[in-house]
Design a protein around this motif. Structure first.
Motif, mmCIF file in Angstrom:
data_model
loop_
_atom_site.group_PDB
_atom_site.id
_atom_site.type_symbol
_atom_site.label_atom_id
_atom_site.label_comp_id
_atom_site.label_asym_id
_atom_site.label_seq_id
_atom_site.Cartn_x
_atom_site.Cartn_y
_atom_site.Cartn_z
ATOM 1 N N LEU A 33 0.594 -1.284 0.145
ATOM 2 C CA LEU A 33 0.302 -0.035 0.052
ATOM 3 C C LEU A 33 1.005 1.114 0.155
ATOM 4 O O LEU A 33 0.991 2.037 -1.067
ATOM 5 C CB LEU A 33 -1.051 -0.361 1.189
ATOM 6 N N LEU A 34 2.006 1.395 0.980
ATOM 7 C CA LEU A 34 3.048 2.159 0.619
ATOM 8 C C LEU A 34 3.425 2.706 -0.400
ATOM 9 O O LEU A 34 3.574 4.061 -0.912
ATOM 10 C CB LEU A 34 4.001 1.974 1.786
ATOM 11 N N LYS A 35 3.855 1.236 -0.967
ATOM 12 C CA LYS A 35 4.856 1.814 -2.249
ATOM 13 C C LYS A 35 3.918 1.775 -3.440
ATOM 14 O O LYS A 35 4.129 2.802 -4.026
ATOM 15 C CB LYS A 35 4.811 0.168 -2.792
ATOM 16 N N MET A 36 2.691 1.634 -3.489
ATOM 17 C CA MET A 36 1.709 1.919 -4.210
ATOM 18 C C MET A 36 1.278 3.417 -4.285
ATOM 19 O O MET A 36 1.058 4.391 -5.305
ATOM 20 C CB MET A 36 -0.355 0.995 -4.389
ATOM 21 N N GLY A 37 1.021 4.082 -3.095
ATOM 22 C CA GLY A 37 0.512 5.175 -3.011
ATOM 23 C C GLY A 37 1.931 6.584 -3.462
ATOM 24 O O GLY A 37 1.704 7.544 -3.771
ATOM 25 N N LEU A 38 3.210 5.762 -2.761
ATOM 26 C CA LEU A 38 4.620 6.545 -3.840
ATOM 27 C C LEU A 38 4.546 6.095 -5.384
ATOM 28 O O LEU A 38 4.841 7.427 -5.766
ATOM 29 C CB LEU A 38 5.117 6.347 -2.524
ATOM 30 N N LEU A 54 12.815 -0.974 -5.198
ATOM 31 C CA LEU A 54 11.973 -0.835 -4.734
ATOM 32 C C LEU A 54 12.271 -1.397 -3.023
ATOM 33 O O LEU A 54 11.830 -0.371 -2.251
ATOM 34 C CB LEU A 54 10.745 -0.838 -4.715
ATOM 35 N N THR A 55 12.709 -1.909 -3.214
ATOM 36 C CA THR A 55 13.660 -2.636 -1.816
ATOM 37 C C THR A 55 14.541 -0.978 -0.925
ATOM 38 O O THR A 55 13.932 -0.695 0.302
ATOM 39 C CB THR A 55 13.866 -3.672 -1.417
ATOM 40 N N ASP A 56 15.249 -0.686 -2.320
ATOM 41 C CA ASP A 56 16.572 0.223 -2.084
ATOM 42 C C ASP A 56 15.525 1.455 -1.005
ATOM 43 O O ASP A 56 16.315 2.200 -0.749
ATOM 44 C CB ASP A 56 16.642 0.196 -2.687
#
Length: 181
Positions: A33-38, A54-56
């Motif tokens: 969710l954080l990933k998609m928000g960003l 994305l991990t980095d």
């Protein structure tokens, strides 16, 4: 207490986080969710397919959320595949004593025997819009890679081998061990 749940896609990270919410009343943060928000807010040019990048990008944010949560004496489950296998190098012992880490790994035999179940339950908690990319080959490769990283970095993992269960007893220690369920 912080509970980190990681592993390959389709191993049940979100389902386990939901079960912990129900059992212990610990809220959870889905890194997806954080990933998609960003991504959607254009705070990054990364795409959902760029896992290593994305991990980095995400880990420094997640790491500081974890530290703040511990400092505030709150409980939180953080789940997602963007937790690096050497995650613990970023925390002092003072923080580590409040973190339990679990990597969910499905064995080759389990995947081969239960692949149709894996696909069937993929939307148990979150509704996946397109799951066509998920093949037995990709699931086998992702889980083998996770197991290899767990062994390389000494991470504890839960090996899903014969049957699939979605429970963890958080009151039994910090989880720095291999457990087969």
């Amino acid at each position: 207490m912080i509970v980190l749940i990681t592993g390959a896609s389709h191993t049940g990270k979100t389902l386990l986080a939901q079960k912990l919410l129900e059992k212990y009343k610990y809220p959870y943060l889905s890194i997806d969710l954080l990933k998609m928000g960003l991504i959607r807010s254009k705070n990054t040019d990364l795409t959902p397919e760029e896992d290593d990048e994305l991990t980095d990008y995400l880990w420094p944010i997640i790491r500081e959320i974890i530290k703040t949560t511990i400092e505030n004496r709150q409980n939180l489950v953080v789940e997602g595949c963007y937790i690096p296998p050497d995650w613990n190098k970023d925390f002092s012992e003072e923080y580590l004593k409040d973190i339990q880490y679990y990597c969910l790994v499905m064995s080759r035999e389990y995947i081969e025997k239960h692949f149709s179940d894996i696909k069937q339950y993929a939307s148990e908690i979150e509704q996946r819009m397109d799951d066509s990319w998920c093949t037995m080959t990709s699931v086998l490769e992702d889980n083998a890679r996770c197991l290899e990283m767990c062994k390389k970095y000494g991470c504890n993992y839960i090996l899903i081998d014969e049957c699939y269960r979605t429970d963890i007893d958080l009151e039994k220690g910090n989880g720095y061990w291999r457990k087969q369920i």
